[in-house]
Design an enzyme around this catalytic site. Structure first.
Site, PDB file in Angstrom:
ATOM      1  CG  ASP A  31      -0.229  -0.186   2.520  1.00  0.00           C
ATOM      2  OD1 ASP A  31       0.993   0.055   2.568  1.00  0.00           O
ATOM      3  OD2 ASP A  31      -0.869  -0.582   3.508  1.00  0.00           O
ATOM      4  CG  ASP A  74       0.480   4.212   4.490  1.00  0.00           C
ATOM      5  OD1 ASP A  74      -0.599   3.861   3.982  1.00  0.00           O
ATOM      6  OD2 ASP A  74       1.115   3.508   5.300  1.00  0.00           O
ATOM      7  CG  ASP A  89       7.640   2.647  13.670  1.00  0.00           C
ATOM      8  OD1 ASP A  89       8.183   3.213  12.688  1.00  0.00           O
ATOM      9  OD2 ASP A  89       6.793   1.744  13.531  1.00  0.00           O
TER      10      ASP A  89
END
Length: 548
Positions: A160, A162, A244
């Site tokens: 995907d 983002d 992260d």
């Protein structure tokens, strides 16, 4: 019109035809209209590049720009192809950085220009490009971010794309009609293009501002440091600090086609290293799911965990109990059904995560770490990885049936000894207890737990094959799954179970006549022994006179 009238029949058609012919003859064509009509162009004129035709060559659509940015009025203002094209000014196309922001977490920003990386727009989803261009045209900053850039740099196909922007979710919805807002903890915008969904997030900020929206705090933390609400918006530097791992702090812009590396992510990719941004303990406490993400990225990308990233995982794995069960189920699907299930399981066992996610499995493995239970789980997970590689369907029900079979069997034996129940009742109670404990930790939906119970229940019935029972078992919807599960058990246990699995393999591959012979060869084998029913003493009724 005349042709249409000729097809009609009758007096009415004749009258219509005469009226049309008379009107055509009496009304001559206006002179102005005749003068404006252009003669048809010949094929030679169409083939000439300098002929005045309404369309433009595809390249002229991009070249037809003045140096000051306005559109040219005539063809003579367009630059010729043999002349050098002016170089595009990209000095003001980068991110709008905050000069007052002093980051103690991120290194110096590294800008990787188009000629220094391998990412092309041809590798990016057209729908993601639409979102980026439309947000830029609306006056917002927009970038591709995270895993899609990482995978493209590694030569992988992203699952995907983002997008991150400085537009708020409400502003994104105002730009796109095909947009819907989701989430309370993280408010996101989903731009829907048929089956493809482009996720658009706003730059995340730090939680020191105390913003409020409709008397509801935008950012909330728990007593353990976990972020419960994260609708605090900030700048692109703050968003990079909130990422992260360093390999996910990569931003790609379609305005200058450059990659903005805020955390030395490209260097980490080259070194094959998974490293947290910032203090590991703080980042794990903010979102304990990062423990599972670190393991998943390490096995998926064939990388190693940095020493500082892996050191605190055994100690802080207990924080996973604070994560909602439904979210842990979603993360477990990514761990067990993405083609690296066995590697993820071994890594979770070595880092002490099984004790928090699957305590029943951890308890049995602790007693016999390399016994039949580990063999069954390893065979099931490796078989799942092979099916994923071959693009065959897989189901989490089969995986959880293999993970929890021996805890169920152990609990069943305990019930048989303590309470004196029969096999069926003891199995049903054991299945219910084990699955209820698991659902409290990992929220497996009921549609999967029912399949798990069917697979377990059929294991005892497969040993009863006499008469027509084997034929009836084959007609059951879950027979194939139960048979495959029994074969995995036979590999782990051997003995009589291996012989039973071999018989069923022959029975499944045989025709009707051969199946009849296989059943006849069983004789009394495969017939369940029925216990004699205890005769009840007849109840002696008193005479009616005595009752009175």
């Amino acid at each position: 019109m005349l042709d249409f009238c000729r097809k009609l029949t009758g007096k009415k058609a004749k009258a219509i035809t005469e009226a049309v012919v008379e009107q055509t003859e009496t009304q001559p064509e206006p002179a102005a209209a005749a003068a404006e009509r252009r003669p048809r162009r010949t094929n030679a004129e169409y083939s000439r590049n300098d002929s005045p035709r309404p369309g433009r060559p595809p390249r002229e659509r991009y070249d037809n720009q003045r140096q000051d940015g306005s559109r040219a009025a005539t063809n003579t203002d367009r630059p010729r192809y043999d002349s050098p094209r002016p170089r595009r000014d990209t000095s003001n196309l980068g991110p709008k950085l905050n000069p007052d922001h002093q980051s103690t977490v991120l290194p110096a920003l590294r800008v990787i220009s188009r000629d220094q990386h391998s990412i092309s727009r041809k590798d990016i989803s057209p729908n993601a490009l639409k979102v980026l261009y439309r947000l830029n045209d609306a006056g917002f900053e927009a970038y591709l971010v995270g895993g899609c850039i990482r995978d493209l740099l590694l030569g992988l196909i992203p699952k995907d794309f983002d997008v991150v922007t400085n537009a708020t979710p409400d502003e994104v919805r105002a730009v796109f009609k095909n947009c819907r807002l989701i989430g309370r903890r993280f408010r996101l915008a989903h731009v829907v293009f048929g089956r493809e969904v482009i996720e658009v997030a706003t730059f995340r900020g730090h939680h020191s501002g105390g913003e409020e929206e409709e008397n509801i705090p935008a950012g909330v933390r728990s007593d353990h440091g976990q972020i419960l609400r994260d609708n605090v918006y900030g700048t692109i530097e703050e968003d990079a600090e909130r990422r992260d791992f360093s390999i996910n702090a990569l931003y790609y812009s379609v305005r200058d086609f450059a990659i903005y590396d805020f955390a030395n992510g490209v260097e980490a990719i080259q070194q094959r290293k998974i490293e947290l941004i910032g203090d590991p303990e703080t980042r794990y406490r903010e979102d304990p799911v990062r423990i599972l993400r670190a393991i998943r990225f390490a096995t998926k990308l064939n990388m190693d965990l940095a020493p500082t990233t892996a050191a605190l995982i055994p100690e802080l794995a207990i924080l996973l109990k604070n994560i909602p069960a439904a979210r842990l189920f979603d993360e477990s699907l990514k761990l067990l059904m993405a083609g690296k299930a066995f590697d993820n399981f071994v890594m979770m066992r070595d880092l002490g995560i099984l004790k928090q996610l699957l305590p029943q499995v951890h308890k049995v493995l602790k007693q016999d770490s390399e016994g039949k239970m580990f063999s069954l789980i390893a065979n099931a997970l490796q078989d799942t990885d092979e099916r994923v590689a071959q693009d065959k369907p897989v189901t989490p029900a089969f995986i959880y049936a293999a993970l929890l079979w021996y805890p169920v069997e152990l609990r069943m034996q305990t019930l048989l000894i303590e309470s004196g129940l029969n096999d069926i009742d003891a199995l049903n109670i054991a299945m219910t207890e084990v699955l209820d404990d698991l659902v409290r930790t990992i929220g497996i939906p009921k549609r999967f737990t029912l399949v798990v119970r069917d697979l377990w229940s059929l294991q005892g019935r497969l040993s009863k094959r006499a008469g027509r029972r084997a034929f009836k078992l084959m007609e059951l919807p879950k027979f194939r799954g139960a048979f495959d599960f029994m074969q995995l058990r036979a590999k782990a246990e051997g003995g009589q179970l291996a012989e039973l699995a071999l018989w069923w393999q022959q029975f499944v591959n045989a025709d009707d006549a051969e199946r009849e012979e296989l059943v006849l060869d069983l004789g009394k084998e495969g017939v369940d022994v029925k216990r004699p029913r205890r005769k009840r003493k007849p109840v002696r009724r008193k005479p009616a006179a005595d009752q009175a």
